[in-house]
Design an enzyme around this catalytic site. Structure first.
Site, short mmCIF file in Angstrom:
data_model
loop_
_atom_site.label_atom_id
_atom_site.label_comp_id
_atom_site.label_asym_id
_atom_site.label_seq_id
_atom_site.Cartn_x
_atom_site.Cartn_y
_atom_site.Cartn_z
N GLY A 152 0.76 -1.24 0.00
CA GLY A 152 0.00 0.00 0.00
C GLY A 152 0.79 1.29 0.00
O GLY A 152 0.19 2.36 -0.12
N GLU A 193 3.91 -6.61 1.83
CA GLU A 193 3.43 -7.05 0.50
C GLU A 193 3.39 -5.88 -0.47
O GLU A 193 2.33 -5.53 -1.01
CB GLU A 193 2.02 -7.64 0.64
CG GLU A 193 1.89 -8.77 1.63
CD GLU A 193 0.43 -9.14 1.93
OE1 GLU A 193 -0.50 -8.42 1.51
OE2 GLU A 193 0.22 -10.17 2.59
N GLY A 219 3.55 -3.71 -3.79
CA GLY A 219 3.40 -3.92 -5.22
C GLY A 219 3.77 -2.66 -5.98
O GLY A 219 4.85 -2.52 -6.55
N CYS A 279 -13.91 2.82 -28.23
CA CYS A 279 -15.20 3.50 -28.35
C CYS A 279 -15.88 3.68 -26.99
O CYS A 279 -16.87 3.03 -26.67
CB CYS A 279 -16.10 2.71 -29.30
SG CYS A 279 -15.32 2.48 -30.89
N GLU A 280 -15.29 4.53 -26.17
CA GLU A 280 -15.80 4.87 -24.85
C GLU A 280 -15.38 6.31 -24.58
O GLU A 280 -14.21 6.64 -24.79
CB GLU A 280 -15.16 4.01 -23.74
CG GLU A 280 -15.41 2.53 -23.81
CD GLU A 280 -16.74 2.10 -23.20
OE1 GLU A 280 -17.41 2.93 -22.56
OE2 GLU A 280 -17.08 0.93 -23.39
N TYR A 321 -0.05 -1.90 -12.21
CA TYR A 321 -1.46 -1.87 -12.58
C TYR A 321 -1.65 -1.28 -13.99
O TYR A 321 -2.64 -0.60 -14.25
CB TYR A 321 -2.28 -1.13 -11.52
CG TYR A 321 -2.07 -1.70 -10.13
CD1 TYR A 321 -2.57 -2.95 -9.80
CD2 TYR A 321 -1.31 -1.03 -9.18
CE1 TYR A 321 -2.34 -3.51 -8.54
CE2 TYR A 321 -1.07 -1.58 -7.91
CZ TYR A 321 -1.59 -2.83 -7.62
OH TYR A 321 -1.36 -3.37 -6.38
#
Ligand SMILES: *Cc1c(COP(=O)(O)O)cnc(C)c1O
Length: 418
Positions: free
Chosen positions: A239, A273, A275, A343-344, A371
């Site tokens: 985190g 942990e 990341g 297409c968004e 990510y």
């Protein structure tokens, strides 16, 4: 240390010009610095000093085999959230005894695989999961090492989607009711209590919430000791935030120092942990400008990377720094929304950015190592990008760009009607 520099108008990652990588491998392309990843991991490792510890890289941040292999060689353990991640860690040379298994929905198959592999610990998220692990472990006659993920009810002060430590979300067991769950676990025949675990959220830019959570977990460990349940490790989760724009997250060393101070002289193995803080700023996404377009007062730069390649801006309104790969002294500077071909309306990588660009220019989207590729998809039938790892002045393709065949693999047509 920054691994990006501009020399004679060209952006470099370590000693490789990003433009040369785009020319050779095409765009969109993810590019990582091996040295940057190593430095971040070693910052955790080195700050631990005498403290008994295990740094379990959170595989979900970026699960590419070459990255897992690099970290395994540096001594990392791994935090996994699926059987697929377990297979990846093993394929990359990670050690089973250094794996912790998190996640709220471990399936029967995944638990079986993890038990047979001999992982370090299951981070259990519910009473039902505890019962299931006991049952499977008994049927295999293997003892399951467990810790229970407690929800310490602290506000991590982060985006609601990436905050996990408050009472009203799906993660962990409420710290006030967990004692009874531990007592139950201690009565089970095929479960061995190893630790206590928490993970309060992601992209935290202060140390205080971590220390708050740790203080609450330490009180729990004391209460467990009074109840005759001894704990070997404290897992504080991941985190730690990174700088995307103007955030000022604590340095890894300061964060670890604060935790070690909070631990005092307790004889606990400290598991973390991390990341994002290991890979986010070690990677960039390269993209080419396809078109420049004006619509009313707005200008758009339509680029060849999209939300299927990098979802974070669309999903979390994340801000990523975007700069040109090669100086363009001919173009005038204008303010653009950087959008992809999907297409968004939500398909954007950045809004209102001042850039001097023409069609065909390359853009570098920073802080894309975590990510990014891991959340990519084939939406709009777009092949996933190539991944490249730079080792000082040498570039290695660590994942080939997907092909048409990859896009349709496993699909078949309905048989003709008879
Ligand atoms: C996502 C996650 C991590 C990693 O979080 P980062 O913010 O990337 O450091 C660690 N542990 C658990 C349980 C997670 O879900």
């Amino acid at each position: 240390m920054s691994h990006f520099s501009r020399r004679d108008g060209q952006l470099y990652i370590d000693n490789v010009a990003l433009a040369s990588l785009a020319a050779e491998h095409g765009t969109p392309a993810y590019v990582y610095s091996k040295t940057a990843i190593s430095e971040q991991f070693l910052a955790y490792q080195n700050a631990m000093g005498e403290q008994n510890h295990l740094i379990c890289y959170a595989v979900k941040a970026n699960c590419s085999l070459a990255i897992l292999n690099l970290l395994a060689k540096l001594g990392a353990g791994f935090d996994i959230v699926s059987g697929g991640e377990l297979e990846r860690v093993l394929a990359a040379g990670g050690q089973a005894q250094k794996i912790v298994f998190s996640g709220v929905g471990k399936s029967h198959e995944e638990i079986t695989l993890a038990l047979q592999t001999g992982i370090h610990c299951f981070n259990i998220e519910s009473l039902a999961e505890l019962e299931r692990i006991q049952q499977i472990a008994q049927s295999l006659d293997i003892i399951a090492p467990i810790s229970i993920r407690v929800n310490p009810d602290v506000d991590a002060g982060t985006h609601p989607y990436i905050s996990t430590g408050l009472k009203e979300n799906k993660f962990g067991i409420d710290i006030d009711s967990v004692l009874a769950v531990y007592q139950h676990a201690s009565s089970l025949s095929h479960v061995m209590i190893k630790g206590v675990d928490c993970h309060i959220g992601s992209q935290l830019t202060e140390v205080a919430p971590f220390i708050d959570a740790m203080d609450r977990v330490l009180l729990l460990i004391d209460r467990l000791a009074e109840a005759g349940i001894s704990i070997e490790h404290l897992d504080l989760g991941g985190g730690l935030g990174v700088r995307y724009q103007d955030e000022q997250p604590p340095a890894i060393g300061d964060y670890i120092r604060a935790i070690r101070q909070g631990l005092g002289t307790r004889d606990l193995c400290l598991i973390l942990e991390p990341g994002r803080s290991i890979v986010a700023n070690a990677g960039v996404l390269l993209s080419k400008v396809e078109y420049l377009k004006a619509a009313g007062d707005k200008r758009f730069a339509i680029v060849d990377a999209a939300m299927n390649d990098m979802l974070r801006p669309a999903l979390y309104q994340a801000w990523l720094d975007i700069e040109t790969v090669s100086d363009n002294t001919q173009a005038s500077t204008d303010v653009y929304d950087i959008v992809g071909p999907v297409c968004e309306t939500g398909d954007f990588l950045g809004k209102q950015r001042s850039l001097a660009i023409d069609e065909g220019d390359l853009l570098c989207i920073h802080s894309a190592g975590a990510y990014g590729m891991a959340m990519s998809s084939n939406y709009n039938s777009r092949p996933r990008a190539v991944e490249i790892m730079v080792d000082n002045n040498v570039a290695h393709v660590i994942r080939a760009r997907e092909t048409k065949a990859d896009l349709m693999r496993g699909e078949s047509l309905l048989p003709d009607p008879r």
